[in-house]
Design an enzyme around this catalytic site. Structure first.
Site, PDB file in Angstrom:
ATOM      1  N   SER A  31       0.734  -1.494   0.024  1.00 47.10           N
ATOM      2  CA  SER A  31      -0.022   0.261   0.203  1.00 47.10           C
ATOM      3  C   SER A  31       1.030   1.604  -0.255  1.00 47.10           C
ATOM      4  CB  SER A  31      -0.893   0.182   0.824  1.00 47.10           C
ATOM      5  OG  SER A  31      -1.830  -1.258   1.028  1.00 47.10           O
ATOM      6  N   LYS A  62     -10.193  -5.379  10.566  1.00 47.15           N
ATOM      7  CA  LYS A  62     -11.331  -4.352   9.826  1.00 47.15           C
ATOM      8  C   LYS A  62     -13.122  -4.255  10.280  1.00 47.15           C
ATOM      9  CE  LYS A  62      -8.890  -5.405   5.396  1.00 47.15           C
ATOM     10  NZ  LYS A  62      -9.240  -6.233   4.237  1.00 47.15           N
ATOM     11  N   ASP A 106     -12.418  -2.553  -0.116  1.00 47.95           N
ATOM     12  CA  ASP A 106     -12.636  -4.209  -1.035  1.00 47.95           C
ATOM     13  C   ASP A 106     -13.345  -4.433  -1.967  1.00 47.95           C
ATOM     14  OD1 ASP A 106     -10.402  -4.431   0.339  1.00 47.95           O
ATOM     15  OD2 ASP A 106     -10.972  -5.361   1.407  1.00 47.95           O
ATOM     16  N   GLY A 166     -14.175 -16.301   3.533  1.00 51.66           N
ATOM     17  CA  GLY A 166     -14.109 -15.029   4.928  1.00 51.66           C
ATOM     18  C   GLY A 166     -13.702 -14.145   3.937  1.00 51.66           C
ATOM     19  N   ASN A 176     -16.838 -23.542  -0.129  1.00 50.79           N
ATOM     20  CA  ASN A 176     -16.196 -23.091   0.926  1.00 50.79           C
ATOM     21  C   ASN A 176     -15.608 -24.760   1.762  1.00 50.79           C
ATOM     22  OD1 ASN A 176     -14.667 -21.154   2.479  1.00 50.79           O
ATOM     23  ND2 ASN A 176     -15.566 -21.908   4.228  1.00 50.79           N
TER      24      ASN A 176
HETATM   25  N1  LIG Z   1      -6.498  -9.139  -4.472  1.00 54.08           N
HETATM   26  C1  LIG Z   1      -6.809  -8.525  -3.532  1.00 54.08           C
HETATM   27  O1  LIG Z   1      -6.751  -7.324  -2.991  1.00 54.08           O
HETATM   28  C2  LIG Z   1      -6.900  -8.801  -2.145  1.00 54.08           C
HETATM   29  C3  LIG Z   1      -7.372  -7.993  -1.100  1.00 54.08           C
HETATM   30  C4  LIG Z   1      -7.997  -9.147   0.285  1.00 54.08           C
HETATM   31  C5  LIG Z   1      -7.052 -10.419   0.275  1.00 54.08           C
HETATM   32  N2  LIG Z   1      -7.037 -11.063  -0.238  1.00 54.08           N
HETATM   33  C6  LIG Z   1      -6.660 -12.178  -1.061  1.00 54.08           C
HETATM   34  O2  LIG Z   1      -6.972 -13.333  -0.707  1.00 54.08           O
HETATM   35  C7  LIG Z   1      -6.670 -14.554   0.056  1.00 54.08           C
HETATM   36  C8  LIG Z   1      -7.733 -14.277   1.563  1.00 54.08           C
HETATM   37  O3  LIG Z   1      -8.162 -13.218   1.849  1.00 54.08           O
HETATM   38  P1  LIG Z   1      -8.675 -13.194   3.377  1.00 54.08           P
HETATM   39  O4  LIG Z   1      -8.744 -11.898   3.983  1.00 54.08           O
HETATM   40  O5  LIG Z   1     -10.457 -13.557   2.529  1.00 54.08           O
HETATM   41  O6  LIG Z   1      -8.940 -14.069   4.395  1.00 54.08           O
HETATM   42  P2  LIG Z   1      -9.634 -14.959   5.683  1.00 54.08           P
HETATM   43  O7  LIG Z   1     -10.822 -14.371   5.445  1.00 54.08           O
HETATM   44  O8  LIG Z   1      -8.842 -15.847   6.421  1.00 54.08           O
HETATM   45  O9  LIG Z   1     -10.274 -16.187   4.401  1.00 54.08           O
HETATM   46  C9  LIG Z   1      -9.721 -17.590   3.956  1.00 54.08           C
HETATM   47  C10 LIG Z   1     -10.898 -18.351   3.374  1.00 54.08           C
HETATM   48  O10 LIG Z   1      -9.455 -18.947   2.193  1.00 54.08           O
HETATM   49  C11 LIG Z   1     -10.459 -20.395   2.774  1.00 54.08           C
HETATM   50  N3  LIG Z   1      -8.720 -21.725   3.228  1.00 54.08           N
HETATM   51  C12 LIG Z   1      -7.628 -21.319   3.637  1.00 54.08           C
HETATM   52  N4  LIG Z   1      -6.374 -22.406   2.955  1.00 54.08           N
HETATM   53  C13 LIG Z   1      -7.106 -23.392   2.740  1.00 54.08           C
HETATM   54  C14 LIG Z   1      -7.179 -24.110   2.323  1.00 54.08           C
HETATM   55  N5  LIG Z   1      -6.093 -25.078   2.281  1.00 54.08           N
HETATM   56  N6  LIG Z   1      -8.321 -25.131   1.047  1.00 54.08           N
HETATM   57  C15 LIG Z   1      -9.023 -24.579   0.887  1.00 54.08           C
HETATM   58  N7  LIG Z   1      -9.895 -22.950   1.461  1.00 54.08           N
HETATM   59  C16 LIG Z   1      -8.499 -22.447   2.032  1.00 54.08           C
HETATM   60  C17 LIG Z   1     -10.545 -20.436   3.943  1.00 54.08           C
HETATM   61  O11 LIG Z   1     -11.730 -21.633   4.379  1.00 54.08           O
HETATM   62  P3  LIG Z   1     -12.258 -22.364   5.930  1.00 54.08           P
HETATM   63  O12 LIG Z   1     -13.353 -21.295   5.737  1.00 54.08           O
HETATM   64  O13 LIG Z   1     -12.164 -23.610   5.230  1.00 54.08           O
HETATM   65  O14 LIG Z   1     -11.062 -22.014   6.750  1.00 54.08           O
HETATM   66  C18 LIG Z   1     -11.826 -19.035   3.660  1.00 54.08           C
HETATM   67  O15 LIG Z   1     -12.189 -19.929   2.692  1.00 54.08           O
HETATM   68  C19 LIG Z   1      -5.593 -13.887   0.512  1.00 54.08           C
HETATM   69  O16 LIG Z   1      -4.653 -14.788  -0.286  1.00 54.08           O
HETATM   70  C20 LIG Z   1      -5.179 -12.332   0.630  1.00 54.08           C
HETATM   71  O17 LIG Z   1      -4.135 -12.402   0.728  1.00 54.08           O
HETATM   72  C21 LIG Z   1      -6.422 -10.084  -2.252  1.00 54.08           C
END
Ligand SMILES: NC(=O)c1ccc[n+]([C@@H]2O[C@H](COP(=O)([O-])OP(=O)(O)OC[C@H]3O[C@@H](n4cnc5c(N)ncnc54)[C@H](OP(=O)(O)O)[C@@H]3O)[C@@H](O)[C@H]2O)c1
Length: 282
Positions: A21, A68, A104, A129, A150
């Protein structure tokens, strides 16, 4: 040059040291030649940090993991979209009045709409998530028919109910992708260092599908590479990162974000201008 009139914006989160950022926002300030700067604060106590925004007259803050949701109760106003999501990623300070926003979902939808129309389309959203929720709220506002899948099925069900999605289930129902127009992947699977991983078997990727992977490190994930090979339209995760920051930039400065400068700073970093292997969060 930083002087007594410089307006300060910042990132508040924990951890913050690998965040992109500051790079994106500062590239924007430089491109416009405006007297702003953007710094990072690693924060464990969000209440004190928000008092600090008021006390120091910080103009705006990006809020990231793990604050957040908890930040909301210390703000004066919440934008309706952020309220629907139940999380803020942005705080704007107007003469001591702090308003929370969530950019977001907007960032994700802008990235997606560059590649495909949304109304009436069927989308399969993988993940339950925080990002999945922000995107799901936006998709439903755009009239998308939404199926949430999920690993933990309960979370998919809860999210689907919260946003009024058409259906939900576990990852055993990935075959839903066969009849979908849009696939959005929001889990951390495929993110560095486990870049060879993907949840989606490539035989489910058909050439009528638009595939959006919000993972941005690496810039092109295995899922996106396979989707491209199968003739899908693809949307890179870094575009969401860029557009959510651009919206924040506009809220902080009141100026239109200089996207080419901000995008170039971001993609150079992702392509190895910095040590691309070491950042995984905003
Ligand atoms: N491009 C962007 O601007 C942006 C913005 C935000 C986040 N992101 C990326 O998006 C991803 C998720 O972020 P978040 O903040 O939403 O995370 P979060 O709230 O921690 O949610 C994580 C999600 O991933 C699932 N998950 C994790 N490991 C898994 C696996 N091995 N197999 C299947 N499902 C799995 C979890 O499933 P369960 O519910 O079963 O645990 C949950 O649905 C991260 O990689 C982050 O860097 C990108």
């Amino acid at each position: 040059m930083i002087d007594a009139n410089t307006k300060i914006c910042c990132l508040i989160g924990d951890p913050v040291e690998h965040s992109l950022s500051p790079l994106i926002h500062n590239a924007g300030y430089q491109a416009l030649g405006i007297n702003y700067t953007y710094v990072s604060f690693q924060v464990s106590d969000i209440k004190q940090a928000i008092e600090g925004i008021r006390g120091l007259g910080i103009r705006g803050a990006s809020i990231t993991i793990p604050h957040k949701t908890s930040a909301i109760k210390y703000l004066d106003r919440i934008d309706p979209l952020a309220e629907a999501i139940g999380a803020v990623n942005t705080v704007v300070n107007d003469d001591g009045v702090l308003t929370g926003y969530n950019t977001d979902g907007e960032g994700a939808l802008k990235a997606l709409e560059e590649v495909t129309a949304l109304r009436g389309k069927k989308a399969v959203l993988i993940g339950g998530g925080g990002s999945a929720l922000a995107i799901a709220v936006g998709l439903k506002k755009k009239g998308v028919k939404l199926v949430v899948l999920n690993r933990t099925e309960d979370k998919a069900r809860k999210l689907a109910k919260q946003v009024n999605a058409e259906d939900s289930g576990s990852l055993e129902r990935l075959a839903e992708i066969s009849s979908a127009d849009i696939l959005i992947h929001t889990t951390s699977v495929g993110m560095w260092p486990k870049t060879s991983e993907t949840i989606i078997p490539d035989e489910l990727l058909h050439d009528r599908l638009t595939v959006f992977d919000i993972v941005y490190n690496p810039k092109e994930t295995r899922l996106l590479i396979e989707a491209r090979e199968r003739g899908c339209a693809i949307v890179h995760g870094y575009k969401m990162l860029l557009y959510q920051a651009a919206r924040q930039f506009e809220l902080f400065t009141g100026r239109q974000a200089p996207l080419p400068a901000m995008e170039s700073a971001l993609t150079q970093a992702l392509e190895g201008g910095r040590d691309a292997t070491h950042f995984d969060r905003r």
